[in-house]
Design a protein around this motif. Structure first.
Motif, PDB file in Angstrom:
ATOM      1  N   ASN A 428       0.827  -1.208   0.000  1.00  0.00           N
ATOM      2  CA  ASN A 428       0.000   0.000   0.000  1.00  0.00           C
ATOM      3  C   ASN A 428       0.861   1.257   0.000  1.00  0.00           C
ATOM      4  O   ASN A 428       1.305   1.727   1.027  1.00  0.00           O
ATOM      5  CB  ASN A 428      -1.009  -0.027   1.152  1.00  0.00           C
ATOM      6  N   PRO A 429       1.088   1.825  -1.194  1.00  0.00           N
ATOM      7  CA  PRO A 429       1.812   3.089  -1.280  1.00  0.00           C
ATOM      8  C   PRO A 429       0.911   4.228  -0.832  1.00  0.00           C
ATOM      9  O   PRO A 429      -0.317   4.116  -0.851  1.00  0.00           O
ATOM     10  CB  PRO A 429       2.129   3.201  -2.774  1.00  0.00           C
ATOM     11  N   ALA A 430       1.492   5.354  -0.440  1.00  0.00           N
ATOM     12  CA  ALA A 430       0.693   6.420   0.163  1.00  0.00           C
ATOM     13  C   ALA A 430       1.135   7.798  -0.314  1.00  0.00           C
ATOM     14  O   ALA A 430       2.298   8.013  -0.661  1.00  0.00           O
ATOM     15  CB  ALA A 430       0.787   6.341   1.687  1.00  0.00           C
ATOM     16  N   LEU A 431       0.174   8.725  -0.306  1.00  0.00           N
ATOM     17  CA  LEU A 431       0.406  10.134  -0.577  1.00  0.00           C
ATOM     18  C   LEU A 431      -0.348  10.965   0.455  1.00  0.00           C
ATOM     19  O   LEU A 431      -1.346  10.504   1.029  1.00  0.00           O
ATOM     20  CB  LEU A 431      -0.074  10.524  -1.980  1.00  0.00           C
ATOM     21  N   PHE A 432       0.101  12.206   0.659  1.00  0.00           N
ATOM     22  CA  PHE A 432      -0.587  13.159   1.522  1.00  0.00           C
ATOM     23  C   PHE A 432      -0.682  14.485   0.789  1.00  0.00           C
ATOM     24  O   PHE A 432       0.292  14.933   0.169  1.00  0.00           O
ATOM     25  CB  PHE A 432       0.170  13.357   2.833  1.00  0.00           C
ATOM     26  N   GLY A 433      -1.867  15.096   0.837  1.00  0.00           N
ATOM     27  CA  GLY A 433      -2.054  16.389   0.206  1.00  0.00           C
ATOM     28  C   GLY A 433      -2.764  17.366   1.121  1.00  0.00           C
ATOM     29  O   GLY A 433      -3.454  16.972   2.072  1.00  0.00           O
ATOM     30  N   ARG A 434      -2.570  18.657   0.816  1.00  0.00           N
ATOM     31  CA  ARG A 434      -3.222  19.691   1.608  1.00  0.00           C
ATOM     32  C   ARG A 434      -3.443  20.906   0.701  1.00  0.00           C
ATOM     33  O   ARG A 434      -2.606  21.211  -0.146  1.00  0.00           O
ATOM     34  CB  ARG A 434      -2.346  20.050   2.808  1.00  0.00           C
ATOM     35  N   GLU A 435      -4.601  21.555   0.892  1.00  0.00           N
ATOM     36  CA  GLU A 435      -4.943  22.765   0.134  1.00  0.00           C
ATOM     37  C   GLU A 435      -4.789  22.548  -1.368  1.00  0.00           C
ATOM     38  O   GLU A 435      -4.303  23.419  -2.109  1.00  0.00           O
ATOM     39  CB  GLU A 435      -4.093  23.945   0.605  1.00  0.00           C
ATOM     40  N   GLY A 436      -5.224  21.373  -1.812  1.00  0.00           N
ATOM     41  CA  GLY A 436      -5.275  21.084  -3.242  1.00  0.00           C
ATOM     42  C   GLY A 436      -4.015  20.514  -3.849  1.00  0.00           C
ATOM     43  O   GLY A 436      -4.033  20.115  -5.017  1.00  0.00           O
ATOM     44  N   HIS A 437      -2.913  20.465  -3.089  1.00  0.00           N
ATOM     45  CA  HIS A 437      -1.635  20.038  -3.662  1.00  0.00           C
ATOM     46  C   HIS A 437      -1.073  18.824  -2.919  1.00  0.00           C
ATOM     47  O   HIS A 437      -1.206  18.720  -1.696  1.00  0.00           O
ATOM     48  CB  HIS A 437      -0.616  21.170  -3.604  1.00  0.00           C
ATOM     49  N   ILE A 438      -0.430  17.938  -3.652  1.00  0.00           N
ATOM     50  CA  ILE A 438       0.274  16.814  -3.035  1.00  0.00           C
ATOM     51  C   ILE A 438       1.538  17.339  -2.384  1.00  0.00           C
ATOM     52  O   ILE A 438       2.363  17.999  -3.022  1.00  0.00           O
ATOM     53  CB  ILE A 438       0.606  15.735  -4.076  1.00  0.00           C
ATOM     54  N   GLU A 439       1.691  17.053  -1.096  1.00  0.00           N
ATOM     55  CA  GLU A 439       2.836  17.533  -0.332  1.00  0.00           C
ATOM     56  C   GLU A 439       3.805  16.428   0.064  1.00  0.00           C
ATOM     57  O   GLU A 439       4.948  16.722   0.421  1.00  0.00           O
ATOM     58  CB  GLU A 439       2.360  18.229   0.953  1.00  0.00           C
ATOM     59  N   MET A 440       3.363  15.157   0.019  1.00  0.00           N
ATOM     60  CA  MET A 440       4.249  14.112   0.534  1.00  0.00           C
ATOM     61  C   MET A 440       3.915  12.767  -0.091  1.00  0.00           C
ATOM     62  O   MET A 440       2.744  12.410  -0.245  1.00  0.00           O
ATOM     63  CB  MET A 440       4.132  14.020   2.062  1.00  0.00           C
ATOM     64  N   ALA A 441       4.963  12.036  -0.446  1.00  0.00           N
ATOM     65  CA  ALA A 441       4.875  10.609  -0.759  1.00  0.00           C
ATOM     66  C   ALA A 441       5.624   9.876   0.341  1.00  0.00           C
ATOM     67  O   ALA A 441       6.716  10.286   0.732  1.00  0.00           O
ATOM     68  CB  ALA A 441       5.493  10.314  -2.122  1.00  0.00           C
ATOM     69  N   TYR A 442       5.035   8.801   0.847  1.00  0.00           N
ATOM     70  CA  TYR A 442       5.673   8.077   1.942  1.00  0.00           C
ATOM     71  C   TYR A 442       5.262   6.616   1.881  1.00  0.00           C
ATOM     72  O   TYR A 442       4.250   6.250   1.263  1.00  0.00           O
ATOM     73  CB  TYR A 442       5.289   8.681   3.299  1.00  0.00           C
ATOM     74  N   GLY A 443       6.032   5.765   2.536  1.00  0.00           N
ATOM     75  CA  GLY A 443       5.701   4.346   2.539  1.00  0.00           C
ATOM     76  C   GLY A 443       6.791   3.526   3.186  1.00  0.00           C
ATOM     77  O   GLY A 443       7.835   4.039   3.604  1.00  0.00           O
ATOM     78  N   SER A 444       6.538   2.207   3.241  1.00  0.00           N
ATOM     79  CA  SER A 444       7.476   1.279   3.855  1.00  0.00           C
ATOM     80  C   SER A 444       7.181  -0.126   3.378  1.00  0.00           C
ATOM     81  O   SER A 444       6.084  -0.423   2.906  1.00  0.00           O
ATOM     82  CB  SER A 444       7.352   1.328   5.378  1.00  0.00           C
ATOM     83  N   MET A 445       8.145  -1.006   3.512  1.00  0.00           N
ATOM     84  CA  MET A 445       7.932  -2.435   3.338  1.00  0.00           C
ATOM     85  C   MET A 445       7.539  -3.043   4.678  1.00  0.00           C
ATOM     86  O   MET A 445       7.543  -2.363   5.702  1.00  0.00           O
ATOM     87  CB  MET A 445       9.208  -3.090   2.840  1.00  0.00           C
ATOM     88  N   GLY A 446       7.149  -4.347   4.668  1.00  0.00           N
ATOM     89  CA  GLY A 446       7.084  -5.050   5.934  1.00  0.00           C
ATOM     90  C   GLY A 446       5.780  -5.662   6.386  1.00  0.00           C
ATOM     91  O   GLY A 446       5.509  -5.670   7.584  1.00  0.00           O
ATOM     92  N   GLY A 447       4.919  -6.196   5.480  1.00  0.00           N
ATOM     93  CA  GLY A 447       3.752  -6.948   5.904  1.00  0.00           C
ATOM     94  C   GLY A 447       2.873  -6.201   6.887  1.00  0.00           C
ATOM     95  O   GLY A 447       2.426  -5.073   6.634  1.00  0.00           O
ATOM     96  N   ASP A 448       2.619  -6.815   8.063  1.00  0.00           N
ATOM     97  CA  ASP A 448       1.831  -6.166   9.113  1.00  0.00           C
ATOM     98  C   ASP A 448       2.444  -4.839   9.546  1.00  0.00           C
ATOM     99  O   ASP A 448       1.745  -3.969  10.075  1.00  0.00           O
ATOM    100  CB  ASP A 448       1.744  -7.076  10.346  1.00  0.00           C
TER     101      ASP A 448
END
Length: 553
Positions: A428-448
């Motif tokens: 499950n890759p992830a993004l975070f946005g605020r005020e209409g714009h993408i501000e962060m891509a984040y993620g990790s490996m590791g099952g649970d």
């Protein structure tokens, strides 16, 4: 590009926690060679999707214990605006001949982790490359050919690269599970001899396959001579996959899941990804007020663990192939009133009443790319367990995944094996946005551990104010079982002090202390937009990775 690298000291050794910032794009990846390959693509004018394909292919060569051409991938992409975020599921299905009786008639009560029979789902990653590249050409003016996208990986396989300590350690750890396949031994073990960290590691068979993909396109992986050759080898080793199974494999664009968080919005993927678990845990933790506690204290861990204990049994009921159910049942789990009730129940001390969950094992690779236009790709790909099924498809050099062992053989289990259906995925890759714009891509490996590590990154960076490198580096926790270790326990990295451990034990947690920088905690990363137009990135010191941009290569 401005280099903002920082140095930390652990266990008497100096370790780089790479962070960097720049305006022309950045890559964070769990292997520095792959990050540099992506940065070079950006320097040549690649957009974020094109550079992500370069990184994906390079990781398949330099991090074969975690990912490969024989695996799956999940993408989140954005042109920089929150309204443009879309998901791509590049995950294959179980072969048409795979029914529960296949295993029961062999006296098996579970799907085996290793061996030819476990090579039972079609790898979807290359279908993802095709679909993403097509979108890049039609929407982002992408122009790079397959030769330009795959040659860096092909040259790494042909010319070799210094073998990572992580790969050698993994080979040593799972030696007994991996020496049964002669093609695996030929490619990775020098005919039953453990290679050494830093030695030049070549994969000529894989290099030849990548050359064929350059000439014929990734579609040849699913139809044509290459597909037939791989299938013939797999079938000789016990796999039941058929030509039509490979031909029927397609990647799929999906609408992402959204959750309000920290004044913005979290984006993740719907089933068959466990993205909903990551969003639920973060949402419950925010409602518990954990944005106001010590980021290295016991309260954050306690709240995260109790949220995890509530979420995982729910995850197990709803995360399956959406094509397998008439009415998906997960949408209500992200509603505000439902998340409020979960937080209220934790406050009321009901956390000891939850049912157990079916652990999500496996290891993966997450990486992210942002280009000069602010377009972003957050990508995670995997063979499932380390080195997947342990089966190499003959002379192709392609190591096949064992994602099919995420299926159950129990008829009433939501994860029951059904031919033509995709299994449960931890990815499950992830993004975070605020005020209409993408501000962060984040993620990790590791099952649970993926949802738990994502929560740690979110809280420590967005709510506690730690910079990305510090948030990634900080000690972490993991609740759950891991591949090769059947005990469900709360693990803490040893950098947590005695006071934190004592408080957690008083609150009823059974602890296991692991090394200061443990692979069990996953390999995480962050790319974050700054108000001045720069992007800053961080890579995990637990991996062999780094952050690279066009100005650094």
């Amino acid at each position: 590009m401005e280099d903002g690298s920082s140095t930390i000291t652990r266990l008497g050794a100096t370790v780089m926690t790479l962070s960097a910032q720049g305006r022309q794009g950045l890559v964070t990846a769990p292997h520095m060679v792959a990050a540099e390959a992506g940065a070079k693509a950006l320097a040549r004018g690649a957009n974020a999707i094109e550079a992500a394909i370069v990184v994906s292919a390079a990781l398949s060569v330099v991090y074969p214990h975690m990912t490969g051409l024989g695996g799956d991938a999940f993408w989140l992409i954005s042109d920089g605006s929150m309204s443009s975020v879309r998901g791509l599921v590049a995950a294959g299905a179980a072969g048409s001949a795979y029914k529960t009786d296949v295993f029961r008639n062999r006296g098996l009560t579970e799907i085996p982790f290793r061996g030819g029979l476990s090579a039972m789902t079609v790898p979807g990653m290359l279908r993802g490359w095709e679909t993403a590249r097509s979108f890049s050409a039609t929407h982002w003016s992408g122009k790079l050919s397959w030769e330009e996208l795959l040659t860096p990986a092909q040259e790494l396989a042909a010319r070799g690269f210094p073998l990572s300590a992580n790969q050698v350690k993994t080979l040593q750890q799972y030696w007994d599970d991996l020496t049964g396949d002669k093609d695996f031994c030929s490619q990775y073990l020098h005919q039953h001899t453990l290679p050494q960290t830093g030695e030049l590691f070549r994969q000529p068979a894989l290099a030849h396959t990548l050359s064929r993909l350059i000439d014929e396109g990734p579609g040849s992986f699913y139809e044509g001579d290459l597909a037939d050759e791989m299938l013939s080898c797999l079938q000789a080793k016990g796999s039941l996959l058929q030509r039509q199974d490979l031909k029927n494999c397609n990647a799929e664009w999906v609408e992402p899941l959204l959750l309000p968080f920290a004044g913005g919005t979290l984006f993740n993927l719907p089933p068959p990804s466990q993205g909903i678990a990551s969003l639920m845990i973060a949402g419950i933790m925010e409602r518990l007020g954990l944005g106001n506690v010590d980021p290295l204290g016991a309260e954050l861990i306690h709240g995260a663990v109790e949220a995890t204990r509530r979420v995982f049994p729910l995850r197990d009921r709803v995360v399956q192939d959406p094509r397998q159910v008439l009415a998906p049942s997960w949408h209500g789990l992200l509603q505000e009133d439902f998340l409020n009730r979960q937080a209220d129940a934790i406050r009321a001390g009901m956390f000891g009443l939850f049912p157990p969950w079916q652990s999500a094992l496996g290891d993966t690779t997450w990486f992210a790319v942002v280009d000069a236009e602010g377009r972003a790709a957050s990508v995670i790909q995997s063979l499932y367990h380390e080195f997947g099924s342990g089966v190499v498809a003959g002379g192709s050099g392609v190591l096949w995944n064992n994602r099919g062992c995420a299926f159950s053989l129990e008829p009433n289990n939501p994860r029951v094996l059904v031919p033509g259906m995709r299994p449960f995925h931890t990815l499950n890759p992830a993004l975070f946005g605020r005020e209409g714009h993408i501000e962060m891509a984040y993620g990790s490996m590791g099952g649970d551990g993926q949802p738990q590590t994502q929560a740690a990154l979110l809280f420590r960076h967005l709510l506690h104010g730690m910079d990305p490198a510090a948030a990634v580096d900080a000690p972490r926790w993991l609740l759950g079982r891991t591949w090769g270790n059947p005990v469900t326990a709360l693990r803490l990295e040893s950098r947590y002090g005695k006071e934190v451990r004592a408080r957690l034990r008083r609150w009823g947690h059974s602890l296991q202390v692991v090394s200061a920088y443990s692979d069990l905690m996953g390999h995480a990363g962050i790319l974050r937009a700054l108000p001045n137009g720069l992007w800053i990135g961080a890579s995990d010191p637990r991996s062999d990775g780094g952050v690279a941009g066009p100005g650094s290569v």
